[in-house]
Design a protein around this motif. Structure first.
Motif, PDB file in Angstrom:
ATOM      1  N   ILE A 300      23.339  64.203  13.572  1.00  0.00           N
ATOM      2  CA  ILE A 300      23.741  64.540  14.943  1.00  0.00           C
ATOM      3  C   ILE A 300      22.669  65.331  15.679  1.00  0.00           C
ATOM      4  CG2 ILE A 300      26.200  64.455  14.351  1.00  0.00           C
ATOM      5  CD1 ILE A 300      26.182  67.558  14.509  1.00  0.00           C
ATOM      6  N   CYS A 301      21.747  65.944  14.921  1.00  0.00           N
ATOM      7  CA  CYS A 301      20.682  66.728  15.552  1.00  0.00           C
ATOM      8  C   CYS A 301      19.416  65.910  15.766  1.00  0.00           C
ATOM      9  CB  CYS A 301      20.377  67.970  14.717  1.00  0.00           C
ATOM     10  SG  CYS A 301      21.710  69.191  14.746  1.00  0.00           S
ATOM     11  N   GLY A 302      19.458  64.621  15.457  1.00  0.00           N
ATOM     12  CA  GLY A 302      18.301  63.772  15.694  1.00  0.00           C
ATOM     13  C   GLY A 302      17.181  63.954  14.697  1.00  0.00           C
ATOM     14  N   LEU A 303      17.489  64.487  13.515  1.00  0.00           N
ATOM     15  CA  LEU A 303      16.482  64.695  12.489  1.00  0.00           C
ATOM     16  C   LEU A 303      16.345  63.453  11.608  1.00  0.00           C
ATOM     17  CD1 LEU A 303      17.509  68.274  11.294  1.00  0.00           C
ATOM     18  CD2 LEU A 303      16.028  67.652  13.216  1.00  0.00           C
ATOM     19  N   GLU A 304      15.267  63.419  10.816  1.00  0.00           N
ATOM     20  CA  GLU A 304      15.162  62.396   9.788  1.00  0.00           C
ATOM     21  C   GLU A 304      16.290  62.604   8.782  1.00  0.00           C
ATOM     22  OE1 GLU A 304      13.145  59.912   9.683  1.00  0.00           O
ATOM     23  OE2 GLU A 304      11.648  60.436  11.189  1.00  0.00           O
ATOM     24  N   LEU A 305      16.836  61.518   8.260  1.00  0.00           N
ATOM     25  CA  LEU A 305      17.903  61.633   7.274  1.00  0.00           C
ATOM     26  C   LEU A 305      17.333  62.027   5.921  1.00  0.00           C
ATOM     27  CD1 LEU A 305      20.020  58.489   8.224  1.00  0.00           C
ATOM     28  CD2 LEU A 305      20.442  60.877   8.865  1.00  0.00           C
ATOM     29  N   GLY A 306      18.131  62.774   5.148  1.00  0.00           N
ATOM     30  CA  GLY A 306      17.719  63.178   3.814  1.00  0.00           C
ATOM     31  C   GLY A 306      17.992  62.082   2.794  1.00  0.00           C
ATOM     32  N   ASN A 307      17.466  62.270   1.614  1.00  0.00           N
ATOM     33  CA  ASN A 307      17.657  61.326   0.516  1.00  0.00           C
ATOM     34  C   ASN A 307      19.064  61.507  -0.056  1.00  0.00           C
ATOM     35  OD1 ASN A 307      17.588  59.777  -1.807  1.00  0.00           O
ATOM     36  ND2 ASN A 307      15.646  60.577  -2.552  1.00  0.00           N
ATOM     37  N   PRO A 308      19.925  60.475   0.013  1.00  0.00           N
ATOM     38  CA  PRO A 308      21.290  60.621  -0.480  1.00  0.00           C
ATOM     39  C   PRO A 308      21.451  60.316  -1.966  1.00  0.00           C
ATOM     40  CG  PRO A 308      21.048  58.475   0.521  1.00  0.00           C
ATOM     41  CD  PRO A 308      19.702  59.157   0.647  1.00  0.00           C
ATOM     42  N   ALA A 309      20.361  60.078  -2.675  1.00  0.00           N
ATOM     43  CA  ALA A 309      20.451  59.621  -4.059  1.00  0.00           C
ATOM     44  C   ALA A 309      21.138  60.653  -4.955  1.00  0.00           C
ATOM     45  CB  ALA A 309      19.055  59.322  -4.599  1.00  0.00           C
ATOM     46  N   ARG A 310      21.879  60.144  -5.906  1.00  0.00           N
ATOM     47  CA  ARG A 310      22.550  60.988  -6.908  1.00  0.00           C
ATOM     48  C   ARG A 310      21.532  61.440  -7.954  1.00  0.00           C
ATOM     49  NH1 ARG A 310      24.492  58.897 -11.757  1.00  0.00           N
ATOM     50  NH2 ARG A 310      24.389  56.808 -10.823  1.00  0.00           N
ATOM     51  N   HIS A 311      21.514  62.739  -8.245  1.00  0.00           N
ATOM     52  CA  HIS A 311      20.675  63.242  -9.329  1.00  0.00           C
ATOM     53  C   HIS A 311      21.485  63.613 -10.563  1.00  0.00           C
ATOM     54  CE1 HIS A 311      21.959  67.341  -8.499  1.00  0.00           C
ATOM     55  NE2 HIS A 311      21.537  67.241  -7.238  1.00  0.00           N
TER      56      HIS A 311
END
Length: 363
Positions: A300-311
């Motif tokens: 919502i803030c217009g940032l790059e999305l983070g990595n959603p991968a499961r660790h």
């Protein structure tokens, strides 16, 4: 190719959140870690979100003056649950970016609109019929068959406003128990399991998906969410493709949870949508590189999305009502991460917190 960045909010900006529950609380905590301030708008004075927010407005969602003042104080607006008047989102959207948009809210807060939208974009859904009055119910049941599920078309969650229709039951009584003014009758799905996929999309149109979680319920309330979900790659890829398609077609900016049934034949049917962080995504707080809450703030803030991968392999378990009293035992387990919501009173059916059991990733 990614488009140029647009509408990127710098740290120090103010995020306005409609709703003061636990989803707002965890979103506010994630926002604070990224340097944002959060202003909560809620009729509740001391809700979970208010306890951790920079500022709080206590007012009804139809309080025009309060909404106007709230809009002036924030840089972007979002919401933590969809059962708010669409008119409030429309008022705010005229003054500040509102993400997801009022259109997304309008579609997803009414089951008939939601099902028709999904049908229109080619997403597989359960068979359904609109039921506008109690007198229309017998014909709908004859058409859909039994068992089937009668649901209030709007303002339902955690099984509220739902009645299972069986052959020979009193349909007039079922209508009264459902409690809505307009209903949807859905065909019963003899499914293998229930899963959900949470998808994020930012202002550039970039999409990131959390892997499917397997969900189990008790008394119509989510009990556990498990990742990995124990489904085939084919089913996982189909579910993720569906979620990506919905996010694109609905023009999502923010987070969308897509709840699905996996049939015994390996098909995937969409059950419901939630345009916000979702209970079944709480596993990501301790099991993924980027939590669903941070991802929502990024989107919502217009940032790059983070990595959603499961660790880590993770099992999320809700703490309902008096189950919250087990917190000392949970904290004694070194593999458990406990999240309590700051609610003063434990009531039957009330979500008081959750815990994640994590272990090294298996696959």
């Amino acid at each position: 190719m990614k488009s140029d960045k647009v509408d990127m909010l710098a740290p120090g900006s103010v995020i306005g959140i409609l709703g003061g529950g636990q989803l707002g609380r965890m979103s506010a905590l994630a926002a604070a870690r990224l340097g944002y301030k959060v202003h909560i708008f809620s009729p509740e004075a001391d809700g979970p979100a208010a306890q951790v927010a920079w500022k709080n407005t206590v007012a009804a969602y139809d309080d025009l003056a309060a909404l106007e003042a709230f809009a002036k104080s924030v840089d972007v607006v979002t919401f933590e649950f969809e059962n708010i008047p669409a008119a409030a989102a429309e008022i705010l959207a005229k003054q500040k970016p509102t993400r997801p948009s009022p259109r997304v809210l309008h579609i997803t807060q009414e089951r008939l609109r939601e099902k028709r939208f999904l049908e229109k974009i080619g997403v597989p859904v359960t068979a359904f019929r609109e039921v506008t009055t109690a007198a229309d119910l017998p014909a709908a049941v004859a058409d859909i068959g039994t068992p089937s599920i009668l649901k209030s078309a709007s303002f339902g969650y955690d099984g509220k406003g739902q009645v299972r229709i069986e052959a020979g039951m009193d349909l007039a009584d079922a209508w009264k128990k459902m409690g809505g003014s307009i209903a949807i009758l859905e065909g019963f799905v003899d499914f293998d399991c229930e899963i959900s996929v949470i998808v994020a999309r930012n202002t550039n149109g970039d999409v990131a998906l959390f892997e499917p979680a397997r969900n189990s319920h008790k008394h119509h309330i989510l009990d556990t969410s498990t990742v990995p979900a124990g489904i085939t790659n084919k089913v996982a890829h189909a579910a993720e493709a569906i979620a990506r398609n919905i996010a694109t077609e609905i023009d999502l900016v923010g987070l969308l949870a897509v709840e699905m049934f996996v049939t015994k034949a390996g098909g995937v049917l969409v059950n419901e949508l939630a345009p916000r962080p979702h209970n079944s995504g709480h596993w990501s707080m301790d099991g993924a590189i980027t939590s669903q809450f941070e991802q929502h703030i990024r989107a919502i803030c217009g940032l790059e999305l983070g990595n959603p991968a499961r660790h880590s392999d993770t099992v999320m378990t809700n703490l309902i009502g008096d189950e919250v009293e087990t917190w000392p035992q949970l904290l004694a387990d070194p593999d458990v991460k406990l999240h309590l919501y700051g609610k003063a009173e434990a009531r039957p059916g009330r979500k008081m917190g959750h815990w994640n059991r994590i272990k090294p990733k298996s696959a």
